[in-house]
Scaffold this active site. Sequence first.
Site, PDB file in Angstrom:
ATOM      1  N   LYS A 107      -0.779  -7.092  -6.720  1.00  0.00           N
ATOM      2  CA  LYS A 107      -0.349  -5.946  -5.910  1.00  0.00           C
ATOM      3  C   LYS A 107       1.073  -5.529  -6.262  1.00  0.00           C
ATOM      4  O   LYS A 107       1.399  -4.342  -6.282  1.00  0.00           O
ATOM      5  CB  LYS A 107      -0.494  -6.253  -4.427  1.00  0.00           C
ATOM      6  N   LYS A 189     -13.517  -5.816  -9.921  1.00  0.00           N
ATOM      7  CA  LYS A 189     -14.455  -5.796  -8.797  1.00  0.00           C
ATOM      8  C   LYS A 189     -14.482  -4.420  -8.139  1.00  0.00           C
ATOM      9  O   LYS A 189     -13.546  -3.637  -8.299  1.00  0.00           O
ATOM     10  CB  LYS A 189     -14.041  -6.857  -7.763  1.00  0.00           C
ATOM     11  N   LYS A 192     -11.788  -0.834  -2.438  1.00  0.00           N
ATOM     12  CA  LYS A 192     -11.621   0.344  -1.593  1.00  0.00           C
ATOM     13  C   LYS A 192     -10.706   1.375  -2.229  1.00  0.00           C
ATOM     14  O   LYS A 192     -10.956   2.560  -2.170  1.00  0.00           O
ATOM     15  CB  LYS A 192     -11.023  -0.067  -0.248  1.00  0.00           C
TER      16      LYS A 192
END
Length: 326
Positions: A107, A189, A192
Amino acid sequence: MSGIRPTGYLHLGNYFGAMRNYVRMQDEYPCFFMVADLHSLTTHPDTRALSESVRRVLAENIACGLDPEKVALYCQSHVPETTELYLYFNMLAYKGELEKTTTFKDKARLQPDNINVGLLTYPVLQAADILLHRAHLVPVGKDQEQHLEMSRNFAQRFNHRYGEVFPEPQAFNYGQELVKVPSLDGAGKMSKSENQNATLYLADDDETIRKKLMKAKTDAGPTEPNQPKPDYIDNLFSLMRLVSSSEVVAEFEEAYTGCTIRYGDMKKQLAEDMVRFISPIRERAAAIHQDDAYLKKVMQIGAEKARESASKTMVQVRAAMGLNYY
Ligand code: ADP
């Protein structure tokens, strides 16, 4: 106990990694499921869309089969005990171990201008969410394995320093191992907020589902019998195992082994099975999402149940720590 961040539309990874297990667990255990709105602030500081997203995630959870009467379905920020426990756990967490966490490093790379301390201490807040209810089982996808290990470490450290209060929570899945639903382009993967064209959302309309699947990466097909599958083909088979019948999967497996497979046909079949799987969830979620009064009631009742459990734990926590002075 588990949670999902209100950072966008829920997708197939959330469903098969997390929600499918929630729905089964609700008949077997006392359960706490939350919309992790505080966690979302680490990556999505703009709160204008938050209220809408929280209600959508709640609606999508209920549409997938979660029953707010059976479980505590609540919003993280409605349970202020969470932040108190988070504070105590922060004193038991070390900067070095947090900096080494894979999700933090990923992140931080994605948002170099906002490497906030909340991002660093994300696993600490998550440990507080889980241990607030002294939960043993945490239904999550494979990406959360390391965070669960950290939750166990914080629980152990607390128990060791102040006395036994917490169990050691385990990542949980009904299958053999934790699930990772791959993205359609074979790179990482489903997610969202990243990789939206390669992710199937529970809110996607039928045409979008078909288009995304028809664009999934394939090749000219196997040239020798029993050839190992490349990752992106293996991914298509994995998706098929999730939503198609076992006969359909067996038919395409056989065609692969015998080198007669036509990926166009496989994708068409997969698209139809996926539409059949997603469309009823999408329609139920849309109807629930419109019912503001119902969602408000769900949140209020959920918060009451969660706070009741949380306040019991916090009495024990404060007593163990010696923070009860009179
Ligand atoms: P996202 O990564 O999409 O923002 P969250 O971090 O809110 O999702 O995760 C919610 C739950 O969904 C977690 O239990 C997580 O492990 C699971 N999950 C998310 N993406 C996947 C995926 N592609 N495959 C399996 N499980 C997933």
